[in-house]
Design a protein around this motif. Structure first.
Motif, mmCIF file in Angstrom:
data_model
loop_
_atom_site.group_PDB
_atom_site.id
_atom_site.type_symbol
_atom_site.label_atom_id
_atom_site.label_comp_id
_atom_site.label_asym_id
_atom_site.label_seq_id
_atom_site.Cartn_x
_atom_site.Cartn_y
_atom_site.Cartn_z
ATOM 1 N N ALA A 1 0.828 -1.207 0.000
ATOM 2 C CA ALA A 1 0.000 0.000 0.000
ATOM 3 C C ALA A 1 0.868 1.264 0.000
ATOM 4 N N THR A 2 1.951 1.249 0.764
ATOM 5 C CA THR A 2 2.840 2.412 0.789
ATOM 6 C C THR A 2 3.481 2.621 -0.567
ATOM 7 N N ILE A 3 3.923 1.548 -1.204
ATOM 8 C CA ILE A 3 4.538 1.670 -2.534
ATOM 9 C C ILE A 3 3.536 2.198 -3.552
ATOM 10 N N VAL A 4 2.315 1.666 -3.542
ATOM 11 C CA VAL A 4 1.302 2.089 -4.520
ATOM 12 C C VAL A 4 0.959 3.563 -4.345
ATOM 13 N N PHE A 5 0.682 3.985 -3.116
ATOM 14 C CA PHE A 5 0.295 5.381 -2.911
ATOM 15 C C PHE A 5 1.479 6.330 -3.071
ATOM 16 N N ALA A 6 2.677 5.888 -2.742
ATOM 17 C CA ALA A 6 3.856 6.723 -2.980
ATOM 18 C C ALA A 6 4.083 6.888 -4.481
ATOM 19 N N ALA A 7 3.851 5.829 -5.251
ATOM 20 C CA ALA A 7 3.996 5.926 -6.712
ATOM 21 C C ALA A 7 2.944 6.860 -7.300
ATOM 22 N N LEU A 8 1.696 6.750 -6.837
ATOM 23 C CA LEU A 8 0.651 7.663 -7.319
ATOM 24 C C LEU A 8 0.980 9.115 -6.963
ATOM 25 N N ALA A 9 1.449 9.325 -5.740
ATOM 26 C CA ALA A 9 1.813 10.675 -5.324
ATOM 27 C C ALA A 9 3.018 11.184 -6.116
ATOM 28 N N ALA A 10 3.953 10.300 -6.441
ATOM 29 C CA ALA A 10 5.119 10.701 -7.224
ATOM 30 C C ALA A 10 4.726 11.092 -8.644
ATOM 31 N N VAL A 11 3.806 10.344 -9.247
ATOM 32 C CA VAL A 11 3.332 10.688 -10.589
ATOM 33 C C VAL A 11 2.632 12.051 -10.567
ATOM 34 N N ILE B 1 -4.878 13.367 -1.925
ATOM 35 C CA ILE B 1 -5.259 12.083 -1.320
ATOM 36 C C ILE B 1 -4.112 11.072 -1.371
ATOM 37 N N PRO B 2 -3.480 10.828 -2.541
ATOM 38 C CA PRO B 2 -2.352 9.888 -2.509
ATOM 39 C C PRO B 2 -1.197 10.377 -1.644
ATOM 40 N N ALA B 3 -0.963 11.690 -1.611
ATOM 41 C CA ALA B 3 0.133 12.222 -0.804
ATOM 42 C C ALA B 3 -0.126 12.023 0.684
ATOM 43 N N VAL B 4 -1.339 12.301 1.116
ATOM 44 C CA VAL B 4 -1.669 12.136 2.537
ATOM 45 C C VAL B 4 -1.636 10.661 2.926
ATOM 46 N N VAL B 5 -2.162 9.797 2.076
ATOM 47 C CA VAL B 5 -2.149 8.360 2.383
ATOM 48 C C VAL B 5 -0.709 7.845 2.440
ATOM 49 N N ALA C 1 5.136 14.416 1.993
ATOM 50 C CA ALA C 1 5.420 15.749 2.541
ATOM 51 C C ALA C 1 5.773 16.731 1.437
ATOM 52 N N LEU C 2 6.557 16.303 0.456
ATOM 53 C CA LEU C 2 6.941 17.192 -0.638
ATOM 54 C C LEU C 2 5.730 17.634 -1.450
ATOM 55 N N ALA C 3 4.826 16.712 -1.733
ATOM 56 C CA ALA C 3 3.620 17.071 -2.489
ATOM 57 C C ALA C 3 2.768 18.080 -1.717
ATOM 58 N N LEU C 4 2.647 17.900 -0.408
ATOM 59 C CA LEU C 4 1.846 18.834 0.393
ATOM 60 C C LEU C 4 2.529 20.183 0.551
ATOM 61 N N VAL C 5 3.851 20.199 0.614
ATOM 62 C CA VAL C 5 4.575 21.472 0.703
ATOM 63 C C VAL C 5 4.431 22.262 -0.592
ATOM 64 N N ILE C 6 4.484 21.585 -1.726
ATOM 65 C CA ILE C 6 4.304 22.279 -3.006
ATOM 66 C C ILE C 6 2.901 22.841 -3.108
ATOM 67 N N LEU C 7 1.890 22.092 -2.673
ATOM 68 C CA LEU C 7 0.520 22.606 -2.691
ATOM 69 C C LEU C 7 0.388 23.829 -1.788
ATOM 70 N N ALA C 8 0.987 23.770 -0.610
ATOM 71 C CA ALA C 8 0.940 24.928 0.297
ATOM 72 C C ALA C 8 1.631 26.135 -0.337
ATOM 73 N N GLY C 9 2.749 25.904 -1.008
ATOM 74 C CA GLY C 9 3.440 26.992 -1.692
ATOM 75 C C GLY C 9 2.606 27.604 -2.802
ATOM 76 N N GLN C 10 1.876 26.772 -3.521
ATOM 77 C CA GLN C 10 0.995 27.290 -4.565
ATOM 78 C C GLN C 10 -0.121 28.141 -3.973
#
Length: 109
Positions: A18-28, A65-69, A93-102
């Motif tokens: 589950a961590t690999i799948v959601f990390a991959a989705l968040a990375a994409v 959602i994928p980033a938080v999961v 964390a990186l995905a959420l920081v970029i969203l906060a920056g936006q």
């Protein structure tokens, strides 16, 4: 006398997958967001700037959602002797920081 060897906990197979799948989705989603942000910077002072920035914000919001999961699963599995939870924590964390920056950029423009 026997001594008990202390071994770190093992990451369960389900948590690992589950961590690999959601990390991959968040990375994409993160890569798509970064590409759109690069296009935004490339089209400064044009009409396309707003469109590219809007699309990058939408991509970031869809990536929440994928980033938080991935972040939560990384935190849950952080005690295991594996690098997979660390990857989930970093990508989430990186995905959420970029969203906060936006959002901060949107508030100042």
């Amino acid at each position: 006398m026997s001594t008990i060897a202390s071994r770190p906990p093992v990451l369960s197979k389900g948590l690992k997958v589950a961590t690999i799948v959601f990390a991959a989705l968040a990375a994409v989603g993160l890569v798509i967001t970064l590409i759109l942000l690069a296009l935004t910077v490339g089209h400064d002072d044009t009409e396309e700037f707003g469109w590219y920035f809007a699309f990058s914000v939408v991509a970031s919001i869809l990536n929440v959602i994928p980033a938080v999961v991935a972040l939560v699963l990384g935190i849950v599995g952080r005690r295991a002797a594996s690098r997979i939870p660390l990857v989930g924590i970093v990508i989430g964390a990186l995905a959420l920081v970029i969203l906060a920056g936006q959002f901060i950029f949107l508030a100042t423009v």
